[in-house]
Each structure stands twice: as structure tokens, then as C-alpha cells.
Design a protein around this motif. Structure first.
Motif, PDB file in Angstrom:
ATOM      1  N   ASP A   1       0.871  -1.166   0.000  1.00 15.70           N
ATOM      2  CA  ASP A   1       0.000   0.000   0.000  1.00 15.70           C
ATOM      3  C   ASP A   1       0.911   1.220   0.000  1.00 15.70           C
ATOM      4  O   ASP A   1       2.087   1.120   0.347  1.00 15.70           O
ATOM      5  N   LEU A   2       0.363   2.356  -0.399  1.00 17.91           N
ATOM      6  CA  LEU A   2       1.161   3.575  -0.334  1.00 17.91           C
ATOM      7  C   LEU A   2       1.443   3.895   1.128  1.00 17.91           C
ATOM      8  O   LEU A   2       0.545   3.810   1.969  1.00 17.91           O
ATOM      9  N   ALA A   3       2.677   4.237   1.409  1.00 13.58           N
ATOM     10  CA  ALA A   3       3.054   4.597   2.776  1.00 13.58           C
ATOM     11  C   ALA A   3       2.616   6.024   3.062  1.00 13.58           C
ATOM     12  O   ALA A   3       2.477   6.843   2.149  1.00 13.58           O
ATOM     13  N   ALA A   4       2.405   6.308   4.318  1.00 19.55           N
ATOM     14  CA  ALA A   4       2.070   7.670   4.729  1.00 19.55           C
ATOM     15  C   ALA A   4       3.241   8.588   4.377  1.00 19.55           C
ATOM     16  O   ALA A   4       4.397   8.168   4.440  1.00 19.55           O
ATOM     17  N   PRO A   5       2.944   9.839   4.011  1.00 20.85           N
ATOM     18  CA  PRO A   5       4.035  10.761   3.647  1.00 20.85           C
ATOM     19  C   PRO A   5       5.074  10.940   4.758  1.00 20.85           C
ATOM     20  O   PRO A   5       6.236  11.198   4.485  1.00 20.85           O
ATOM     21  N   SER A   6       4.659  10.757   6.001  1.00 20.08           N
ATOM     22  CA  SER A   6       5.588  10.938   7.123  1.00 20.08           C
ATOM     23  C   SER A   6       6.359   9.664   7.469  1.00 20.08           C
ATOM     24  O   SER A   6       7.218   9.683   8.354  1.00 20.08           O
ATOM     25  N   ALA A   7       6.069   8.555   6.788  1.00 21.70           N
ATOM     26  CA  ALA A   7       6.708   7.273   7.113  1.00 21.70           C
ATOM     27  C   ALA A   7       8.201   7.305   6.782  1.00 21.70           C
ATOM     28  O   ALA A   7       8.604   7.813   5.739  1.00 21.70           O
ATOM     29  N   THR A   8       8.988   6.766   7.697  1.00 23.00           N
ATOM     30  CA  THR A   8      10.426   6.671   7.484  1.00 23.00           C
ATOM     31  C   THR A   8      10.722   5.357   6.777  1.00 23.00           C
ATOM     32  O   THR A   8      10.359   4.286   7.271  1.00 23.00           O
ATOM     33  N   PRO A   9      11.388   5.414   5.612  1.00 28.96           N
ATOM     34  CA  PRO A   9      11.664   4.169   4.886  1.00 28.96           C
ATOM     35  C   PRO A   9      12.694   3.291   5.598  1.00 28.96           C
ATOM     36  O   PRO A   9      13.683   3.792   6.137  1.00 28.96           O
ATOM     37  N   ASP A  10      12.420   1.989   5.593  1.00 30.21           N
ATOM     38  CA  ASP A  10      13.385   1.010   6.106  1.00 30.21           C
ATOM     39  C   ASP A  10      14.412   0.686   5.028  1.00 30.21           C
ATOM     40  O   ASP A  10      15.506   0.208   5.326  1.00 30.21           O
ATOM     41  N   LEU A  11      14.022   0.930   3.785  1.00 29.54           N
ATOM     42  CA  LEU A  11      14.856   0.590   2.644  1.00 29.54           C
ATOM     43  C   LEU A  11      14.668   1.651   1.572  1.00 29.54           C
ATOM     44  O   LEU A  11      13.559   2.133   1.351  1.00 29.54           O
ATOM     45  N   HIS A  12      15.767   2.018   0.937  1.00 30.40           N
ATOM     46  CA  HIS A  12      15.720   3.043  -0.099  1.00 30.40           C
ATOM     47  C   HIS A  12      16.406   2.503  -1.348  1.00 30.40           C
ATOM     48  O   HIS A  12      17.579   2.147  -1.303  1.00 30.40           O
TER      49      HIS A  12
END
Length: 190
Positions: free
Chosen positions: A81-92
Motif C-alpha cells: 500500500d502507499l506509505a504515509a508521507p511521514s513514514a520513514t523508509p526502512d529501505l531506499h
């Protein structure tokens, strides 16, 4: 000697388009939602794929190319699902090839683009497994809509066209590698 592709002017065109007016945010969100639907459609075809993602529930991956990005979060069902704009990515994941033409040429050669990866190694290995093992059976999906024979015919034509295009790209690369130096204006023509 470095030779230019006859299509190198396309890079300039793509650059001007990318630097031009940006699409409205609602259009970007709609395109991202459609991408999520496609990814989930492919994931749901393979139970093992969703089972592999279930333990990663809640994790966020951000995929970026130039200024374009999408942040996806794994759901408890093993989908995205689309992550919340404030979500910190675990992987980039960042695609480092900046040229759209270069990306297209790599895709036509069947190569993956160069990618820089930062973050959770275990999550990255699961996503790598998905990339290596999942394939969209577009012929099967088309058959549900237009029937088996037309879908098979369209898929055969598309495969033939893609193979011809790959051959064209490969032969163009070979010609570029074997190109002669331009005439310097002295001595006989090469």
C-alpha cells in the motif's frame, strides 16, 4: 572514440519535459495507486510471494528515480500500500541511471538498471527475490478479457516486436563500439 546514438537528442527532450511544469499532486497519487494495484495483482498470482512479505508487515520501501519516487508499505496480507508521507523508509532504492533513454535501452537489452540500495538488508533480499521470481502473465490477463486466441496472437506479436527491437538496439551498440574516428581534415578519407 565515443559515438553518439542517433536518438541522443531524446535525452534533451526528456530533460526539458522533466524540468517543465510538474503534474498536479492528485495525478501523481492516482498514478501511484494504479502502480500499487498492478504490483498487488502480480503478487496475488503467487502465494509464496505474499507469504514471503507477511513477516515484513509495516516495513516501508522508497523507490526513487531522479525527482520521482513512491513509498510503499507492506501490509499484514503480504501486499503493498502507499506509505504515509511521514513514514520513514526502512529501505531506499535509487535508480542511478538518470537518462530515460539509457533506462529504455537497458530494459530492451533485458538488463536491470544500476541501483543504489540503503537500509535493511533482509528486506532488500526479499524484494530481490520477488524481482527475480515474479513475472506478470499479461497473456493470461488479456485472455480473460478478449479470449485465448486473440490474447495469444497479441502476445506473440508483442514478443516478436520486442525481439526485433532488442536486435536493433544490440546491433546499434555494436556499430557504435566499432565506429571509426572522424576525418581530421588531413590525409585521405577513412
Amino acid at each position: 572514440m565515443v559515438t553518439q546514438s542517433p536518438f541522443s537528442f531524446l535525452d534533451g527532450v526528456f530533460e526539458r519535459i522533466a524540468q517543465g511544469p510538474q503534474p498536479p499532486q492528485w495525478l501523481v497519487q492516482e498514478a501511484q495507486q494504479r502502480l500499487v494495484l498492478l504490483i498487488n495483482h502480480v503478487l496475488m498470482q503467487e502465494r509464496v510471494a505474499t507469504e514471503r512479505l507477511v513477516p515484513r508487515s509495516g516495513r516501508v520501501v522508497r523507490v526513487q528515480w531522479r525527482q520521482f519516487f513512491v513509498a510503499l508499505q507492506v501490509t499484514p496480507a503480504g501486499l503493498f500500500d502507499l506509505a504515509a508521507p511521514s513514514a520513514t523508509p526502512d529501505l531506499h532504492f535509487e535508480v542511478t541511471e538518470t537518462s530515460p533513454l539509457g533506462l529504455a535501452q537497458s530494459a530492451l537489452r533485458g538488463e536491470r538498471p544500476p541501483v543504489r540500495i540503503d537500509g535493511a538488508v533482509d528486506f532488500a533480499s526479499d524484494l530481490q527475490w520477488l524481482a527475480d521470481n515474479l513475472r506478470w502473465d499479461i497473456e493470461d490477463d488479456m485472455a480473460r478479457v478478449i479470449g485465448d486466441v486473440p490474447a495469444h496472437t497479441l502476445a506473440s506479436v508483442a514478443r516478436s516486436a520486442a525481439q526485433a527491437l532488442r536486435g536493433f538496439v544490440r546491433s546499434g551498440s555494436a556499430r557504435g563500439a566499432n565506429a571509426v574516428a572522424p576525418w581530421s581534415g588531413t590525409g585521405p578519407l577513412p
